[in-house]
Design a protein around this motif. Sequence first.
Motif, mmCIF file in Angstrom:
data_model
loop_
_atom_site.group_PDB
_atom_site.id
_atom_site.type_symbol
_atom_site.label_atom_id
_atom_site.label_comp_id
_atom_site.label_asym_id
_atom_site.label_seq_id
_atom_site.Cartn_x
_atom_site.Cartn_y
_atom_site.Cartn_z
ATOM 1 N N ASP A 2 0.840 -1.194 0.000
ATOM 2 C CA ASP A 2 0.000 0.000 0.000
ATOM 3 C C ASP A 2 0.880 1.250 0.000
ATOM 4 O O ASP A 2 2.107 1.191 0.114
ATOM 5 C CB ASP A 2 -0.964 -0.001 1.190
ATOM 6 N N ASP A 3 0.226 2.425 -0.135
ATOM 7 C CA ASP A 3 0.961 3.678 -0.252
ATOM 8 C C ASP A 3 1.832 3.953 0.972
ATOM 9 O O ASP A 3 2.978 4.412 0.848
ATOM 10 C CB ASP A 3 -0.016 4.839 -0.458
ATOM 11 N N ALA A 9 9.148 2.327 3.025
ATOM 12 C CA ALA A 9 10.303 1.693 2.385
ATOM 13 C C ALA A 9 11.207 2.752 1.753
ATOM 14 O O ALA A 9 12.440 2.651 1.817
ATOM 15 C CB ALA A 9 9.836 0.692 1.335
ATOM 16 N N TYR A 10 10.596 3.765 1.150
ATOM 17 C CA TYR A 10 11.384 4.834 0.538
ATOM 18 C C TYR A 10 12.195 5.589 1.589
ATOM 19 O O TYR A 10 13.378 5.882 1.398
ATOM 20 C CB TYR A 10 10.455 5.789 -0.202
ATOM 21 N N ARG A 11 11.581 5.876 2.732
ATOM 22 C CA ARG A 11 12.298 6.566 3.804
ATOM 23 C C ARG A 11 13.436 5.708 4.351
ATOM 24 O O ARG A 11 14.521 6.212 4.659
ATOM 25 C CB ARG A 11 11.319 6.949 4.920
ATOM 26 N N SER A 12 13.190 4.399 4.459
ATOM 27 C CA SER A 12 14.247 3.500 4.930
ATOM 28 C C SER A 12 15.422 3.493 3.965
ATOM 29 O O SER A 12 16.591 3.464 4.383
ATOM 30 C CB SER A 12 13.699 2.081 5.100
#
Length: 224
Positions: A2-3, A9-12
């Motif tokens: 989901d969004d 995941a992008y922040r990680s």
Amino acid sequence: MDDQSHEDAYRSWRTSLTTLLADASLLARWQERRYRFAHRVGALLAEENGDGPATAGPVLYGVFASGAGLCYVGQTQAGERRLRDLPVGESHHLANTVPPELWERVVVIRWPLLLSGAPEDEQSVATEIGPGVCGLALEHMLQVMTAPPLNSRRRTAGDWKPRDLARSRSRGAVYSQSMPGLNRLVLDAWEALSEMVRPEHSAVVDTRIGRVVFPSALHEPPDS
């Protein structure tokens, strides 16, 4: 995914890179590690491997990533140069979007070796249009048949727009319809190589008409 999971995941990913690039010495270490890996993958794709010959001349290739599957299909008339550069990304966009550290396998087909098995009229067509256009025709056919996501969209002003490959009027698209027998031979080779199982203690499989490289194997400890 989901969004929210996607954003997490992008922040990680950004956090991990911030740690890896925290100072100048770490940046240099990151650069060195990435280039070593990319250079190794390029060498496996292009150089001699035991009894397997070096990859040179016209080839078709496809890159698979863990999870996403087939990401990209391309062709080149200079496999010895393009395949070395593919994971480095100096003149190819793929590695900018899908890092080679995440490539599960790369399939390479030496398609000129299949020509002798094609009908004689198709061999004549291939000779007439030359390897450059023939390679484009086979690339187009593979892209239509496999629909890799990175071939299925094109950049616009800050965004992406779908490409209708089946309705393309490029030279490759026009001539791809003239060689159904060769298309079938290439598809059969593609399917066989795409389903190859990686041998134990090796990152490369060579066959008469192609090669499969498993970059994912390079992450394993030497004694695994």
